[in-house]
Design a protein around this motif. Structure first.
Motif, mmCIF file in Angstrom:
data_model
loop_
_atom_site.group_PDB
_atom_site.id
_atom_site.type_symbol
_atom_site.label_atom_id
_atom_site.label_comp_id
_atom_site.label_asym_id
_atom_site.label_seq_id
_atom_site.Cartn_x
_atom_site.Cartn_y
_atom_site.Cartn_z
ATOM 1 N N ARG A 188 0.817 -1.212 0.000
ATOM 2 C CA ARG A 188 0.000 0.000 0.000
ATOM 3 C C ARG A 188 0.858 1.273 0.000
ATOM 4 N NH1 ARG A 188 -4.744 1.288 4.412
ATOM 5 N NH2 ARG A 188 -5.310 3.331 3.610
ATOM 6 N N THR A 189 2.002 1.219 0.720
ATOM 7 C CA THR A 189 2.902 2.369 0.724
ATOM 8 C C THR A 189 3.395 2.663 -0.678
ATOM 9 O OG1 THR A 189 3.699 1.556 2.838
ATOM 10 C CG2 THR A 189 4.951 3.342 1.823
ATOM 11 N N TRP A 190 3.817 1.599 -1.361
ATOM 12 C CA TRP A 190 4.395 1.813 -2.685
ATOM 13 C C TRP A 190 3.339 2.219 -3.691
ATOM 14 C CZ3 TRP A 190 9.113 3.065 -2.730
ATOM 15 C CH2 TRP A 190 9.963 2.584 -1.728
ATOM 16 N N SER A 191 2.130 1.717 -3.508
ATOM 17 C CA SER A 191 1.108 2.148 -4.453
ATOM 18 C C SER A 191 0.736 3.605 -4.182
ATOM 19 C CB SER A 191 -0.096 1.203 -4.424
ATOM 20 O OG SER A 191 -1.130 1.722 -3.657
ATOM 21 N N ALA A 192 0.755 4.019 -2.896
ATOM 22 C CA ALA A 192 0.502 5.433 -2.592
ATOM 23 C C ALA A 192 1.616 6.303 -3.167
ATOM 24 C CB ALA A 192 0.395 5.645 -1.088
ATOM 25 N N MET A 193 2.856 5.798 -3.070
ATOM 26 C CA MET A 193 3.991 6.548 -3.612
ATOM 27 C C MET A 193 3.849 6.697 -5.130
ATOM 28 S SD MET A 193 6.736 8.191 -3.129
ATOM 29 C CE MET A 193 7.711 7.981 -1.669
ATOM 30 N N TRP A 194 3.482 5.586 -5.774
ATOM 31 C CA TRP A 194 3.297 5.605 -7.228
ATOM 32 C C TRP A 194 2.185 6.583 -7.608
ATOM 33 C CZ3 TRP A 194 4.839 5.322 -11.895
ATOM 34 C CH2 TRP A 194 3.923 5.166 -12.943
ATOM 35 N N ARG A 249 5.415 24.270 -7.949
ATOM 36 C CA ARG A 249 4.271 23.442 -8.334
ATOM 37 C C ARG A 249 4.515 21.959 -8.007
ATOM 38 N NH1 ARG A 249 0.225 23.334 -7.415
ATOM 39 N NH2 ARG A 249 -0.169 21.624 -8.822
ATOM 40 N N THR A 250 5.748 21.497 -8.258
ATOM 41 C CA THR A 250 6.034 20.081 -8.014
ATOM 42 C C THR A 250 5.878 19.759 -6.530
ATOM 43 O OG1 THR A 250 7.605 20.132 -9.818
ATOM 44 C CG2 THR A 250 7.726 18.249 -8.350
ATOM 45 N N LEU A 251 6.452 20.643 -5.688
ATOM 46 C CA LEU A 251 6.354 20.383 -4.252
ATOM 47 C C LEU A 251 4.915 20.435 -3.781
ATOM 48 C CD1 LEU A 251 9.442 22.307 -2.924
ATOM 49 C CD2 LEU A 251 9.157 19.867 -3.264
ATOM 50 N N ASP A 252 4.177 21.396 -4.351
ATOM 51 C CA ASP A 252 2.784 21.543 -3.982
ATOM 52 C C ASP A 252 1.971 20.316 -4.403
ATOM 53 O OD1 ASP A 252 1.713 23.600 -2.577
ATOM 54 O OD2 ASP A 252 0.513 24.303 -4.278
ATOM 55 N N ALA A 253 2.230 19.846 -5.616
ATOM 56 C CA ALA A 253 1.476 18.690 -6.126
ATOM 57 C C ALA A 253 1.863 17.439 -5.348
ATOM 58 C CB ALA A 253 1.749 18.498 -7.612
ATOM 59 N N PHE A 254 3.127 17.344 -4.971
ATOM 60 C CA PHE A 254 3.586 16.120 -4.311
ATOM 61 C C PHE A 254 2.945 15.935 -2.951
ATOM 62 C CE2 PHE A 254 6.546 13.127 -2.420
ATOM 63 C CZ PHE A 254 6.784 12.285 -3.492
ATOM 64 N N ARG A 255 2.624 17.048 -2.287
ATOM 65 C CA ARG A 255 2.024 16.887 -0.961
ATOM 66 C C ARG A 255 0.500 16.944 -1.029
ATOM 67 N NH1 ARG A 255 4.844 22.419 1.165
ATOM 68 N NH2 ARG A 255 3.723 23.839 -0.166
ATOM 69 N N VAL A 256 -0.064 16.730 -2.217
ATOM 70 C CA VAL A 256 -1.516 16.860 -2.416
ATOM 71 C C VAL A 256 -2.291 16.107 -1.338
ATOM 72 C CG1 VAL A 256 -1.536 14.919 -4.035
ATOM 73 C CG2 VAL A 256 -3.420 16.531 -4.031
ATOM 74 N N PHE A 257 -3.219 16.840 -0.717
ATOM 75 C CA PHE A 257 -4.055 16.217 0.303
ATOM 76 C C PHE A 257 -5.528 16.584 0.120
ATOM 77 C CE2 PHE A 257 -6.291 16.310 4.358
ATOM 78 C CZ PHE A 257 -6.165 14.987 4.721
ATOM 79 N N ASP A 258 -5.839 17.876 0.231
ATOM 80 C CA ASP A 258 -7.240 18.330 0.230
ATOM 81 C C ASP A 258 -8.014 17.808 -0.970
ATOM 82 O OD1 ASP A 258 -5.172 20.036 0.937
ATOM 83 O OD2 ASP A 258 -6.371 21.858 0.798
ATOM 84 N N GLU A 307 -5.009 7.034 -3.643
ATOM 85 C CA GLU A 307 -4.471 7.455 -2.359
ATOM 86 C C GLU A 307 -3.047 7.979 -2.506
ATOM 87 O OE1 GLU A 307 -5.253 5.479 1.755
ATOM 88 O OE2 GLU A 307 -3.610 4.451 0.781
ATOM 89 N N SER A 308 -2.811 9.221 -2.055
ATOM 90 C CA SER A 308 -1.448 9.762 -2.084
ATOM 91 C C SER A 308 -0.801 9.487 -0.731
ATOM 92 C CB SER A 308 -1.480 11.261 -2.358
ATOM 93 O OG SER A 308 -1.995 11.937 -1.232
#
Lengths: 273, 441
Positions: free
Chosen positions: B209-215, B367-376, B391-392
């Motif tokens: 699940r971790t790796w799929s979230a990472m992907w 933008r990359t950093l912002d997209a990488f931490r996408v939550f909301d 799931e991110s």
């Protein structure tokens, strides 16, 4: 040789504006439809517009309380960030101190910190201070977002103020603090104001901290409060669209009034002039 | 007043450090310290919803309520065992077990730091009162004492275990088992430190699940930032000219950027809705999707939906930054190129792109950093579903931290997030060079 704008250009422009605005237009049109029509047809305009959804949106959840909470939290965050950041940005740009690069580097690094990496210790901290479900409970974690942003943009604005003014003030016997207060601050006021708008919007939009720290309904902010309209058996799209329209209006007004300043602030940190 | 002021006059640089200080202290307190704390927490079995593990601790504790309660039954069962084993070859061992345990028990009862506390809890247990005060219920005990006591309890447990297996008499075997069970209970009332080193990392780094979230996070980041850049650049190039209605364009660009992501996610969840969503409906009519419910109910549909909503929200911002960059490029460069016979395409690749390089890289970094931490966006629009397919890392970390209340394991995901963001930043800053700071010094 700036290109002249022809007819194809305006057609492109209209399409662009229409596409970006389409979600808002559609949400607004939906908010006026009676519930039965929302679920049965895709017609653009309703024949019998009603304000029922608006009344429902206000009655089912304390929407205006959410807005007030957002205003209080964002306002306090902005005041705190601007007062601390203007001192720091002034010192970094105009006073002879060492490690300027390091300080700005730390500030930039802090701006890049993912909120999820700090949320659990911050949660413990706020819990320990007994500040959960309070305005300060959000203002404190919002420092992570607002302070680096404010320092970064203010530094750009302070940098643009001519040094000659400062030097003549110094010749007249003003202390560095007096120079800051009487010369620099008034001149930098537009930049400070722009920064304040950007910090306010950033705090207004924050979701993760607001979701975890202020979990009591009477302390929720707009983004969290609105996202909870859907957690019911049927999704009341009429209420949701009406609530969306209500909460979007303040932001639209701010953007329409201050658009030039916002653009100046957004681009100042990233483009060299 | 004037004189006084002069006396305390600071030099310019001293004043400068003083002015920077509050900002640095605040940044340290709310970002650097919490990150260090996350690292620390990630090495503990630390759960908010379990009273024996709701703190990170390196020292032993004792659950006095449980201990007092079980000691009573232990004494009863042990007496029984001794009377039944009288005369057998087990007698000596059993008596010596009893003596040893009772020695340690005596040390607890007489101890300076928890003796009184034990007496109060014991009294409450005898009166069948629940011990709700955690400060009273849990006693701090010395690490080496606890380790010795636990050794004694565990070797007793082993010894009685062998007796139990060798015993043919069923009644006696039962008595041995009863006494042994009570010893096990005593053992369990000793709370071990919850420091577990890197075990949490082992668990999460090997979990699918971790790796799929990472992907999912990487996929979302790369695709949406790519489209934002391409479309944003195209829009910026087109609108970089004099025209009527700049204000309208600016507003159209700024409003999606300015509204909260959670609000825009709600709007899009309506537009994508399988029943009444207009976007889903039009996509179906156009034949882009087989059925209007596909958008949010299938993994690839949901990922597409999230990316589209993100591009819609942030592409205008990208266009704005690039437009500002374009406007700093001098007209004379293009004129000179035109005189030299360079075509439109050549002018773009040899003037526009190189001149825009730093603006593009800075915009990409943010933008990359912002997209990488996408939550909301994901939390509100799909909740990470269907079946975790969107799931991110941030959403997964939130689930472990706050839905499962597991601060130890969740901190591992926080740390993974932090390290990834640090790596991305270093990569970009290498590319950008020191440009970013130069003009501010």
């Amino acid at each position: 040789m700036r290109k002249k704008a022809g007819l194809p250009f305006y057609i492109f422009l209209s399409i662009f504006i229409f596409v970006t605005m389409f979600p808002f237009i559609w949400v607004f049109l939906t908010s006026l439809k009676p519930p039965s029509e929302i679920f049965s047809s895709f017609a653009w305009f309703t024949t019998e517009p009603s304000l029922n959804s608006y009344i429902n949106a206000i009655q089912t959840r304390p929407l205006f309380l959410y807005m007030w909470n957002s205003i209080a939290v964002s306002g306090l965050t902005t005041i705190l960030a601007i007062s601390v950041a203007s001192l720091a940005a002034y010192a970094v740009t105009r006073l002879p101190i060492k490690f300027k690069g390091t300080i700005l580097g730390i500030v930039l690094a802090a701006a890049m910190f993912p909120q999820i990496a700090i949320i659990s210790p911050i949660f413990n901290l706020i819990q320990g201070l007994g500040l959960r479900n309070s305005y300060m409970g959000l203002v404190i974690p919002y420092i992570t977002i607002s302070l680096p942003l404010a320092i970064w943009i203010l530094a750009t604005f302070f940098k643009k103020i001519p040094y000659e003014l400062e030097e003549s003030a110094k010749l007249d016997g003003a202390t560095p603090f007096q120079t800051f207060r009487k010369i620099i601050f008034p001149l930098a006021a537009p930049g400070v104001f722009t920064t304040a708008i950007l910090v306010f919007i950033a705090a207004w939009n924050e979701f993760l901290f607001a979701l975890t720290i202020n979990s009591d309904d009477s302390w929720r902010t707009i983004p969290v409060g609105l996202s909870l309209y859907q957690s019911q058996f049927t999704i009341p799209w009429g209420d949701i669209t009406a609530a969306t329209v209500i909460v979007t209006i303040p932001i639209v007004i701010i953007v329409l009034i201050f658009q030039r300043r916002i653009v100046a602030g957004l681009t100042s940190g990233s483009v060299k002039e | 007043m004037g004189d006084k002021k002069k006396k305390f006059q600071l030099s310019e640089s001293q004043l400068g450090y003083l002015m920077v200080l509050p900002a640095l202290i605040l940044i340290f307190a709310v970002t650097l310290w919490p990150v260090a704390q996350s690292f620390y927490n990630s090495m503990f079995d630390y759960r908010l919803n379990d009273p024996t593990r709701n703190q990170t601790t390196l020292s032993y504790q004792i659950d006095l309520e449980r201990y007092a309660d079980n000691y009573f039954f232990y004494e009863r069962d042990m007496e029984q065992l001794i009377s039944e084993t009288e005369g057998t070859e087990m007698e000596d061992t059993v008596v010596s077990i009893q003596n040893e345990i009772s020695d340690y028990h005596q040390m607890i009862v007489e101890s300076d730091n928890i003796g009184d506390q034990f007496a109060i809890v014991d009294e409450m247990v005898i009166n069948f009162e629940p011990v709700n005060d955690n400060d009273l219920k849990y006693g701090q005990i010395d690490n080496s004492f606890s380790e010795d006591y636990i050794d004694v309890l565990e070797s007793a447990d082993e010894q009685l275990g062998t007796f139990f297996e060798q015993e043919d008499d069923e009644d006696l075997a039962q008595t041995i088992a009863d006494a042994n069970a009570q010893i096990g209970q005593l053992d369990r009332s000793m709370i071990r430190p919850n420091f577990i080193g890197l075990q949490n990392y082992g668990k999460y780094l090997t979990e699918a699940r971790t790796w799929s979230a990472m992907w999912n996070t990487v996929f979302f980041t790369v695709i949406s930032v790519f489209f934002e850049l391409i479309i944003g650049l195209a829009v910026a190039l087109v609108i970089n000219r004099a025209f009527i209605g700049r204000g309208a364009v600016r507003a159209a660009v700024l409003i999606p950027w300015a509204i909260p992501t959670a609000v825009s996610a709600m709007m899009w969840s309506y537009l994508y809705d399988g029943q009444s969503g207009i976007v889903a409906h039009y996509f179906e009519q156009l034949g882009l999707i087989s059925d209007s419910s596909v958008l949010l109910s299938t993994g690839s549909g949901a990922m597409f939906s999230i990316i589209l909503a993100d591009v819609w929200k942030t592409m205008p911002y990208m266009a704005l930054l690039l437009l500002a960059g374009l406007q700093t490029i001098s007209e004379s460069l293009y004129e000179a190129a035109e005189v030299d016979g360079a075509g439109k395409v050549q002018r773009f690749f040899y003037i526009t792109l190189p001149m825009l390089k730093s603006a593009i890289l800075v915009a990409l970094l943010f933008r990359t950093l912002d997209a990488f931490r996408v939550f909301d966006l994901i939390y509100v629009l799909t909740g990470g579903g269907p079946a975790n397919s969107t799931e991110s890392i941030s959403v997964y970390a939130y689930q472990v931290l706050f839905a499962q209340q597991n601060f130890g394991e969740g901190s591992v995901l926080s740390v993974i997030m932090f390290v990834s963001v640090a790596l991305i930043s270093i990569l970009f800053i290498k590319l950008i060079g020191s440009d970013l700071f130069e003009d501010k010094k």
